[in-house]
Design a protein around this motif. Structure first.
Motif, PDB file in Angstrom:
ATOM      1  N   SER A 269       0.876  -1.172   0.000  1.00 19.22           N
ATOM      2  CA  SER A 269       0.000   0.000   0.000  1.00 19.22           C
ATOM      3  C   SER A 269       0.914   1.223   0.000  1.00 19.22           C
ATOM      4  O   SER A 269       1.994   1.198   0.577  1.00 19.22           O
ATOM      5  N   ASN A 270       0.489   2.264  -0.688  1.00 21.33           N
ATOM      6  CA  ASN A 270       1.331   3.447  -0.841  1.00 21.33           C
ATOM      7  C   ASN A 270       0.507   4.706  -0.629  1.00 21.33           C
ATOM      8  O   ASN A 270      -0.680   4.754  -0.967  1.00 21.33           O
ATOM      9  N   GLN A 271       1.151   5.714  -0.068  1.00 23.39           N
ATOM     10  CA  GLN A 271       0.496   7.001   0.144  1.00 23.39           C
ATOM     11  C   GLN A 271       0.623   7.857  -1.113  1.00 23.39           C
ATOM     12  O   GLN A 271       1.384   7.532  -2.027  1.00 23.39           O
ATOM     13  N   VAL A 272      -0.136   8.931  -1.158  1.00 24.82           N
ATOM     14  CA  VAL A 272      -0.030   9.865  -2.281  1.00 24.82           C
ATOM     15  C   VAL A 272       0.389  11.236  -1.769  1.00 24.82           C
ATOM     16  O   VAL A 272       0.270  11.539  -0.583  1.00 24.82           O
ATOM     17  N   VAL A 273       0.886  12.043  -2.677  1.00 21.92           N
ATOM     18  CA  VAL A 273       1.296  13.400  -2.349  1.00 21.92           C
ATOM     19  C   VAL A 273       0.701  14.329  -3.406  1.00 21.92           C
ATOM     20  O   VAL A 273       0.478  13.911  -4.551  1.00 21.92           O
ATOM     21  N   LYS A 287      -0.187  12.203  -6.805  1.00 15.56           N
ATOM     22  CA  LYS A 287       0.627  11.149  -7.410  1.00 15.56           C
ATOM     23  C   LYS A 287       1.205  10.278  -6.295  1.00 15.56           C
ATOM     24  O   LYS A 287       1.398  10.748  -5.171  1.00 15.56           O
ATOM     25  N   PRO A 288       1.492   8.997  -6.578  1.00 14.47           N
ATOM     26  CA  PRO A 288       2.026   8.109  -5.541  1.00 14.47           C
ATOM     27  C   PRO A 288       3.454   8.482  -5.161  1.00 14.47           C
ATOM     28  O   PRO A 288       4.217   8.994  -5.982  1.00 14.47           O
ATOM     29  N   TYR A 317      -3.657   1.480 -13.025  1.00 14.64           N
ATOM     30  CA  TYR A 317      -2.765   2.598 -13.331  1.00 14.64           C
ATOM     31  C   TYR A 317      -1.635   2.156 -14.260  1.00 14.64           C
ATOM     32  O   TYR A 317      -1.220   2.884 -15.142  1.00 14.64           O
ATOM     33  N   ASP A 318      -1.161   0.921 -14.031  1.00 16.36           N
ATOM     34  CA  ASP A 318      -0.087   0.370 -14.867  1.00 16.36           C
ATOM     35  C   ASP A 318      -0.044  -1.139 -14.679  1.00 16.36           C
ATOM     36  O   ASP A 318      -0.109  -1.634 -13.556  1.00 16.36           O
ATOM     37  N   SER A 319       0.050  -1.873 -15.777  1.00 13.22           N
ATOM     38  CA  SER A 319       0.145  -3.330 -15.715  1.00 13.22           C
ATOM     39  C   SER A 319       0.649  -3.862 -17.054  1.00 13.22           C
ATOM     40  O   SER A 319       0.267  -3.346 -18.109  1.00 13.22           O
ATOM     41  N   PRO A 320       1.501  -4.895 -17.038  1.00 18.47           N
ATOM     42  CA  PRO A 320       1.989  -5.462 -18.300  1.00 18.47           C
ATOM     43  C   PRO A 320       0.972  -6.345 -19.008  1.00 18.47           C
ATOM     44  O   PRO A 320       1.127  -6.659 -20.182  1.00 18.47           O
TER      45      PRO A 320
END
Length: 341
Positions: A269-273, A287-288, A317-320
């Motif tokens: 899990s990631n925060q955003v700024v 953005k992350p 958001y992004d995936s191969p």
């Protein structure tokens, strides 16, 4: 006596072969049968190298960092590990078959599973980011239960590991989710191991302990909630940005190694700024955290945002392998659920 010793040796070899068939990795102790001292394998295990795969994929320089491992010994170890573990080329057909056998873990929401083509993929890193109250921790808790379900129900039939950096882990939430899926709540709680990381250095140390536990039991999920919080506070200002990104890169590399070796689904899990480059009227001005380091390390990146009421929207958001799209789900008392009208 000589015949008895030979028979016992054959039995041990057969047991090791059976274990090798059931597990996707080789335990570091197997190297003792190839002339490596048990004292050396113990030192390697204490340093986080608990599988033969971890030795085969490590650099000579990293192996030399282990106390008591010289350059000559490191070269011998890696050469031996690479004889046991195939590290060369394979055909695209063989790789396609391997990828088709990958297990996915259900999220608890039908729409979200369809978006992710079955659920959260094992053997890779999935990053989920968004503002507060978008469902990041709820999704992590739900996966801790669903990963224990049988594979025919969308589970992975394994245990979960939870590294908590912000104090958001709540076992009572696991109980509510377990009751929803009709699973024994005591068994669910026993199958989730938890650790609190108080700084970025303890996060790295916990990964060594994680590797030791995973080499002894079947784990299918590792959650780090949140991956960047401590790096954000331990390294402050532009002067420490380079060091922060380097340490974060090392942490993510270890997670990639664990995902590959043990066939884990790793959830970050990631925060955003707030994005200072974005206009105030832009659709998404956040953005992350982590920049390109975390962007390149994560295989799949999912962005969560608030919807109407308890509904939330997940965007790829992004995936191969998954096309950019979104799905709506809901936050309930028993974890992630289907969206409410």
């Amino acid at each position: 006596e000589q015949y008895e010793e030979q028979y016992e040796g054959q039995e041990q070899e057969e047991e090791q072969e059976e274990e090798g068939e059931s597990a996707s990795y080789h335990h570091i102790s197997e190297l003792t049968a190839h002339g490596i001292a048990s004292n050396d394998t113990t030192k390697l295990a204490e340093a986080g190298y608990c599988t033969v795969e971890s030795i085969a994929h490590a650099t000579i320089r990293k192996l030399q960092d282990v106390k008591g491992i010289s350059e000559g010994k490191a070269e011998k170890l890696r050469a031996l590990a690479q004889r046991i573990i195939p590290c060369g080329f394979v055909t695209a057909a063989a790789e396609m078959q391997r990828q088709q056998d990958i297990i996915t873990i259900t999220t608890g929401s039908t729409a979200l599973d369809e978006l992710l083509q079955g659920g959260i993929e094992t053997g890779s890193l999935t990053e989920i980011f968004g503002e507060f109250r978008t469902g990041k921790t709820q999704l992590c808790h739900t996966l801790c239960v669903t990963c224990q379900l049988p594979t025919e129900q969308g589970g992975g039939e394994g245990k979960a590991m939870y590294i908590d950096t912000e104090g958001c882990f709540r076992p009572k939430n696991l109980v509510a989710i377990a009751n929803r899926f009709g699973v024994n709540e005591e068994q669910v709680l026993e199958n989730v191991v938890y650790a609190r990381a108080h700084n970025s250095e303890s996060q790295m140390e916990l990964l060594k302990q994680a590797s030791a536990l995973m080499s002894e039991d079947r784990f299918v999920l590792l959650v780090v909630d949140s991956a960047t919080a401590h790096f954000r506070t331990d390294y402050v200002g532009r002067g420490e940005l380079s060091e922060r990104q380097m340490q974060l890169g090392q942490f993510l590399r270890q997670l990639q190694r664990l995902a590959s070796e043990y066939g884990l689904a790793v959830i970050l899990s990631n925060q955003v700024v707030a994005n200072p480059d974005g206009m105030s009227f832009a659709k998404d001005a956040t953005k992350p955290i982590g920049g390109n380091i975390i962007a390149h390390a994560s295989h799949t990146r999912l962005q969560l945002r608030k919807g109407r009421g308890e509904n939330r929207v997940c965007k790829v958001y992004d995936s191969p392998s998954i096309p950019e799209s979104d799905a709506t789900f809901a936050l309930g008392a028993a974890g992630i659920e289907d969206a409410k009208d």
